[in-house]
Each structure stands twice: as C-alpha cells, then as structure tokens.
Design a protein around this motif. Structure first.
Motif, mmCIF file in Angstrom:
data_model
loop_
_atom_site.group_PDB
_atom_site.id
_atom_site.type_symbol
_atom_site.label_atom_id
_atom_site.label_comp_id
_atom_site.label_asym_id
_atom_site.label_seq_id
_atom_site.Cartn_x
_atom_site.Cartn_y
_atom_site.Cartn_z
ATOM 1 N N GLY A 241 -10.720 -14.623 8.621
ATOM 2 C CA GLY A 241 -10.477 -13.379 7.897
ATOM 3 C C GLY A 241 -9.040 -13.267 7.442
ATOM 4 N N LEU A 242 -8.116 -13.670 8.298
ATOM 5 C CA LEU A 242 -6.698 -13.656 7.942
ATOM 6 C C LEU A 242 -6.412 -14.603 6.786
ATOM 7 N N THR A 243 -7.042 -15.762 6.811
ATOM 8 C CA THR A 243 -6.869 -16.733 5.727
ATOM 9 C C THR A 243 -7.403 -16.171 4.418
ATOM 10 N N ALA A 244 -8.585 -15.567 4.465
ATOM 11 C CA ALA A 244 -9.163 -14.967 3.263
ATOM 12 C C ALA A 244 -8.252 -13.871 2.711
ATOM 13 N N LEU A 245 -7.687 -13.088 3.594
ATOM 14 C CA LEU A 245 -6.781 -12.024 3.175
ATOM 15 C C LEU A 245 -5.504 -12.600 2.570
ATOM 16 N N ALA A 246 -4.970 -13.647 3.168
ATOM 17 C CA ALA A 246 -3.763 -14.296 2.641
ATOM 18 C C ALA A 246 -4.025 -14.894 1.261
ATOM 19 N N ALA B 178 -6.329 -13.895 -0.871
ATOM 20 C CA ALA B 178 -6.503 -12.765 -1.789
ATOM 21 C C ALA B 178 -5.154 -12.195 -2.207
ATOM 22 N N GLN B 179 -4.230 -12.101 -1.243
ATOM 23 C CA GLN B 179 -2.887 -11.599 -1.532
ATOM 24 C C GLN B 179 -2.166 -12.534 -2.493
ATOM 25 N N ARG B 180 -2.257 -13.821 -2.256
ATOM 26 C CA ARG B 180 -1.593 -14.792 -3.133
ATOM 27 C C ARG B 180 -2.166 -14.725 -4.546
ATOM 28 N N ASP B 181 -3.492 -14.658 -4.637
ATOM 29 C CA ASP B 181 -4.156 -14.565 -5.936
ATOM 30 C C ASP B 181 -3.748 -13.279 -6.660
ATOM 31 N N ALA B 182 -3.685 -12.185 -5.936
ATOM 32 C CA ALA B 182 -3.292 -10.905 -6.533
ATOM 33 C C ALA B 182 -1.850 -10.982 -7.055
ATOM 34 N N GLN B 183 -0.959 -11.571 -6.281
ATOM 35 C CA GLN B 183 0.440 -11.694 -6.704
ATOM 36 C C GLN B 183 0.561 -12.549 -7.958
ATOM 37 N N GLU B 184 -0.199 -13.640 -8.007
ATOM 38 C CA GLU B 184 -0.150 -14.519 -9.174
ATOM 39 C C GLU B 184 -0.621 -13.806 -10.429
ATOM 40 N N ARG B 185 -1.481 -12.815 -10.264
ATOM 41 C CA ARG B 185 -2.016 -12.063 -11.401
ATOM 42 C C ARG B 185 -1.308 -10.728 -11.603
#
Length: 75
Positions: free
Chosen positions: A12-17, A19-26
């Motif tokens: 779950g932590l990996t999925a959240l990390a 998602a955060q990285r993807d959100a930042q890139e966008r």
C-alpha cells in the motif's frame, strides 16, 4: 480515501508513493484522507507523511483545506 483501510502494508505504501510521483510529474495535487492508526502510523514511520497532503476528511481534501500537522495526530 484510506479512511476505511484497516491493514496498510508495504504494498500500500508503494502504491501511494507511485501515485504521489505520478501526480507530481503531472503537476497534480494528490490529497490523501487518512484518519486511523492503521494508515497513519506506517506513513509516519516511513516519513512519507511529510511528503503527502493528508486530510481528516474527504470534504476537507476536496476543499483543499490546509492539512494539519501530521505529527500532532493522536491516532
């Protein structure tokens, strides 16, 4: 919204990390709703909570209310 999550592992932590990285890139704000010890504690231990916008409710997250200091939570 992680409010109903009762078991939060490294997966779950990996999925959240990711998602955060993807959100930042966008250039998207990722807002996380987490109120229970089951979700907050793993994020605190790993330090992820310092990099995320964590809210006490879905309504606050949608409104973009300033997230409270996660270190002051009592959960």
């Amino acid at each position: 919204d992680l409010d109903q999550v009762s078991f939060f592992t490294s997966l779950g932590l990996t999925a959240l990390a990711l998602a955060q990285r993807d959100a930042q890139e966008r250039s998207i704000d990722l807002r996380v709703v987490a109120t229970t010890r089951a979700t907050l504690r793993p994020m605190q231990i790993t330090g992820m909570i310092d990099d995320l916008a964590v809210y006490d409710s879905y309504a606050e997250a949608i409104a973009g209310v300033t997230a409270p200091d996660p270190h002051l939570r009592r959960n």
